[in-house]
Design a protein around this motif. Structure first.
Motif, mmCIF file in Angstrom:
data_model
loop_
_atom_site.group_PDB
_atom_site.id
_atom_site.type_symbol
_atom_site.label_atom_id
_atom_site.label_comp_id
_atom_site.label_asym_id
_atom_site.label_seq_id
_atom_site.Cartn_x
_atom_site.Cartn_y
_atom_site.Cartn_z
ATOM 1 N N LEU A 38 0.806 -1.142 -0.012
ATOM 2 C CA LEU A 38 0.144 0.096 0.034
ATOM 3 C C LEU A 38 1.029 1.202 -0.129
ATOM 4 C CD1 LEU A 38 -2.742 -1.018 2.539
ATOM 5 C CD2 LEU A 38 -3.034 -0.998 0.008
ATOM 6 N N LEU A 39 1.991 1.409 0.980
ATOM 7 C CA LEU A 39 2.781 2.389 0.815
ATOM 8 C C LEU A 39 3.477 2.498 -0.546
ATOM 9 C CD1 LEU A 39 4.352 2.119 4.382
ATOM 10 C CD2 LEU A 39 3.066 3.596 3.632
ATOM 11 N N ALA A 40 3.959 1.386 -1.202
ATOM 12 C CA ALA A 40 4.601 1.622 -2.435
ATOM 13 C C ALA A 40 3.591 2.125 -3.534
ATOM 14 C CB ALA A 40 5.119 0.436 -2.965
ATOM 15 N N VAL A 41 2.273 1.816 -3.513
ATOM 16 C CA VAL A 41 1.294 2.313 -4.554
ATOM 17 C C VAL A 41 1.091 3.573 -4.252
ATOM 18 C CG1 VAL A 41 -1.112 2.086 -5.140
ATOM 19 C CG2 VAL A 41 0.283 0.022 -4.820
ATOM 20 N N ALA A 42 1.122 4.220 -2.904
ATOM 21 C CA ALA A 42 0.790 5.438 -2.589
ATOM 22 C C ALA A 42 2.158 6.300 -2.968
ATOM 23 C CB ALA A 42 0.742 5.682 -0.961
ATOM 24 N N TRP A 43 3.281 5.828 -2.686
ATOM 25 C CA TRP A 43 4.435 6.565 -3.417
ATOM 26 C C TRP A 43 4.352 6.647 -4.951
ATOM 27 C CZ3 TRP A 43 9.997 4.253 -2.980
ATOM 28 C CH2 TRP A 43 10.991 5.533 -3.308
ATOM 29 N N LEU A 44 4.199 5.526 -5.563
ATOM 30 C CA LEU A 44 3.896 5.796 -6.937
ATOM 31 C C LEU A 44 3.035 6.819 -7.406
ATOM 32 C CD1 LEU A 44 4.922 4.348 -9.740
ATOM 33 C CD2 LEU A 44 2.949 2.756 -9.530
ATOM 34 N N GLY A 45 1.794 6.675 -6.648
ATOM 35 C CA GLY A 45 0.953 7.982 -7.098
ATOM 36 C C GLY A 45 1.728 9.243 -6.683
ATOM 37 N N VAL A 46 2.393 9.358 -5.729
ATOM 38 C CA VAL A 46 2.927 10.522 -5.687
ATOM 39 C C VAL A 46 4.018 11.004 -6.565
ATOM 40 C CG1 VAL A 46 4.660 11.930 -4.368
ATOM 41 C CG2 VAL A 46 2.784 10.655 -2.946
ATOM 42 N N VAL A 47 4.900 9.970 -7.095
ATOM 43 C CA VAL A 47 5.751 10.214 -8.284
ATOM 44 C C VAL A 47 5.066 10.574 -9.572
ATOM 45 C CG1 VAL A 47 7.326 8.919 -9.946
ATOM 46 C CG2 VAL A 47 7.602 8.661 -7.444
ATOM 47 N N TRP A 48 3.889 10.257 -9.809
ATOM 48 C CA TRP A 48 3.300 10.401 -11.287
ATOM 49 C C TRP A 48 2.562 11.843 -10.857
ATOM 50 C CZ3 TRP A 48 3.133 8.867 -16.048
ATOM 51 C CH2 TRP A 48 3.882 7.692 -16.425
ATOM 52 N N GLN A 49 2.195 12.165 -9.852
ATOM 53 C CA GLN A 49 1.629 13.383 -9.196
ATOM 54 C C GLN A 49 2.750 14.495 -9.636
ATOM 55 O OE1 GLN A 49 -1.715 13.652 -9.952
ATOM 56 N NE2 GLN A 49 -1.935 14.747 -8.218
ATOM 57 N N VAL A 50 3.908 14.197 -9.185
ATOM 58 C CA VAL A 50 4.951 15.202 -9.472
ATOM 59 C C VAL A 50 5.131 15.489 -10.796
ATOM 60 C CG1 VAL A 50 7.673 15.339 -9.150
ATOM 61 C CG2 VAL A 50 6.431 14.536 -7.259
ATOM 62 N N TYR A 51 5.114 14.293 -11.643
ATOM 63 C CA TYR A 51 5.454 14.740 -12.986
ATOM 64 C C TYR A 51 3.940 15.241 -13.872
ATOM 65 C CZ TYR A 51 5.621 13.639 -18.210
ATOM 66 O OH TYR A 51 5.561 13.759 -19.404
ATOM 67 N N ARG A 52 3.034 14.950 -13.391
ATOM 68 C CA ARG A 52 1.720 15.607 -13.878
ATOM 69 C C ARG A 52 1.473 17.292 -13.585
ATOM 70 N NH1 ARG A 52 -2.817 14.054 -12.138
ATOM 71 N NH2 ARG A 52 -4.094 14.697 -13.706
ATOM 72 N N THR A 53 1.877 17.620 -12.375
ATOM 73 C CA THR A 53 1.766 18.940 -11.794
ATOM 74 C C THR A 53 2.955 19.668 -11.991
ATOM 75 O OG1 THR A 53 2.211 18.158 -9.472
ATOM 76 C CG2 THR A 53 -0.038 18.218 -10.268
ATOM 77 N N ARG A 54 4.142 19.116 -12.782
ATOM 78 C CA ARG A 54 5.308 19.896 -12.767
ATOM 79 C C ARG A 54 5.439 21.213 -13.241
ATOM 80 N NH1 ARG A 54 3.994 16.763 -17.086
ATOM 81 N NH2 ARG A 54 4.662 17.403 -19.278
ATOM 82 N N LEU A 55 3.940 21.647 -13.822
ATOM 83 C CA LEU A 55 4.035 23.151 -14.415
ATOM 84 C C LEU A 55 3.097 23.951 -13.627
ATOM 85 C CD1 LEU A 55 4.146 22.294 -18.187
ATOM 86 C CD2 LEU A 55 5.982 23.090 -16.808
ATOM 87 N N SER A 56 2.433 23.202 -12.528
ATOM 88 C CA SER A 56 1.321 23.787 -11.911
ATOM 89 C C SER A 56 1.804 23.911 -10.487
ATOM 90 C CB SER A 56 0.245 22.681 -11.433
ATOM 91 O OG SER A 56 -0.453 23.164 -10.438
ATOM 92 N N PRO A 57 1.281 25.303 -9.840
ATOM 93 C CA PRO A 57 1.802 25.611 -8.468
ATOM 94 C C PRO A 57 1.706 24.405 -7.614
ATOM 95 C CG PRO A 57 0.392 27.347 -9.423
ATOM 96 C CD PRO A 57 0.451 26.022 -10.306
ATOM 97 N N LYS A 58 0.759 23.549 -7.647
ATOM 98 C CA LYS A 58 0.365 22.268 -7.010
ATOM 99 C C LYS A 58 1.730 21.284 -6.988
ATOM 100 C CE LYS A 58 -4.718 22.266 -7.535
ATOM 101 N NZ LYS A 58 -5.726 21.232 -8.084
ATOM 102 N N GLY A 59 2.637 21.402 -8.122
ATOM 103 C CA GLY A 59 3.691 20.736 -8.014
ATOM 104 C C GLY A 59 4.437 20.754 -6.842
ATOM 105 N N VAL A 60 4.687 21.912 -6.160
ATOM 106 C CA VAL A 60 5.667 22.169 -5.150
ATOM 107 C C VAL A 60 5.150 21.016 -3.909
ATOM 108 C CG1 VAL A 60 6.546 23.491 -3.235
ATOM 109 C CG2 VAL A 60 5.954 24.481 -5.666
ATOM 110 N N PHE A 61 4.024 20.991 -3.796
ATOM 111 C CA PHE A 61 3.447 20.309 -2.791
ATOM 112 C C PHE A 61 3.692 18.741 -2.913
ATOM 113 C CE2 PHE A 61 0.112 17.158 -1.506
ATOM 114 C CZ PHE A 61 0.326 17.236 -0.010
ATOM 115 N N TRP A 62 3.629 18.205 -4.208
ATOM 116 C CA TRP A 62 3.868 16.604 -4.450
ATOM 117 C C TRP A 62 5.383 16.640 -4.577
ATOM 118 C CZ3 TRP A 62 0.201 13.826 -3.590
ATOM 119 C CH2 TRP A 62 -0.962 14.054 -3.879
#
Length: 224
Positions: free
Chosen positions: A90-114
């Protein structure tokens, strides 16, 4: 050969391939990003390509340890309960979600949080893996084979190198801001060139340690 363990071994090898292959693609792109003779727009295109390629090695980095843990669990090399194994997944899946959120929000202000979430998690994981690996090698529990404990420690070092690389190429952001504002000169070029030079040596160390991890996984030496 279609037993779960051998399927996991196959997946483990594929993830290693994506890790190393993707990292080399990132390395090649960085060469062009740092070239002062190229137009800014072209260098930005290489940066976008680098980020798109880099998400695959980052995915592999997340999945490799959990797949390895599952393999070790099936072969009896790590003595943990099933609930702990499920929690690890479960932790690995959650971390994977964070990694992809970092990529998806790289141009967004939300990217800093991820990005911050990813960095904090990596720091926690580095400390945990080093402590867990060292204690397991010393006590032969809950990991019963020392070479696995060594792999965990090397993996933690690789995560640390990854964080160092992020800090190193942070100068690129400053450089691109200056270039977009019309600033040019040796001091701007140096931000890119010096960052890539530092990153290059870190990358060579990174690949060497990955090769050592691969050797340990194949030979599974008896240590201690």
């Amino acid at each position: 050969m279609f037993e779960p363990y051998f399927l996991l071994v196959t997946l483990h090898i594929i993830l290693f391939a994506y890790w190393l292959g993707g990292d080399y693609g990132v390395f090649v792109c960085s060469r062009y990003i740092a070239r002062p003779d190229l137009p800014v727009d072209e260098r930005l295109r290489f940066l976008e390509a680098l980020l798109a390629i880099d998400v695959l090695p980052r995915t592999a980095i997340v999945l490799l340890p959990i797949v390895g843990l599952q393999m070790a669990y099936l072969r009896g090399s790590v003595l943990i309960s099933q609930p702990i194994l499920i929690l690890a997944w479960l932790l690995a899946v959650a971390w994977l979600g964070v990694v992809w959120q970092v990529y998806r929000t790289r141009l967004s202000p939300k990217g800093v949080f991820w990005q911050t979430t990813d960095v904090v998690w990596r720091v926690i994981l580095i400390l945990f893996l080093i402590g867990f690996g060292v204690s397991s090698i010393s006590a032969q529990w809950p990991i019963t084979e020392s070479w696995i404990g060594i792999k965990l420690i090397i993996y933690a070092v690789l995560l640390g190198l990854g964080l160092y690389l992020r800090l190193t190429i942070a100068d690129w952001k400053k450089g691109f801001i200056s270039l977009k504002q019309g600033e040019t000169g040796p001091h701007i070029d140096a931000l890119f060139i010096n960052a890539r030079r530092r990153a290059k040596y870190a990358a060579f160390t990174f690949w060497t340690l990955v090769a050592v991890m691969g050797w340990l996984g194949v030979t599974q030496p008896s240590i201690g």
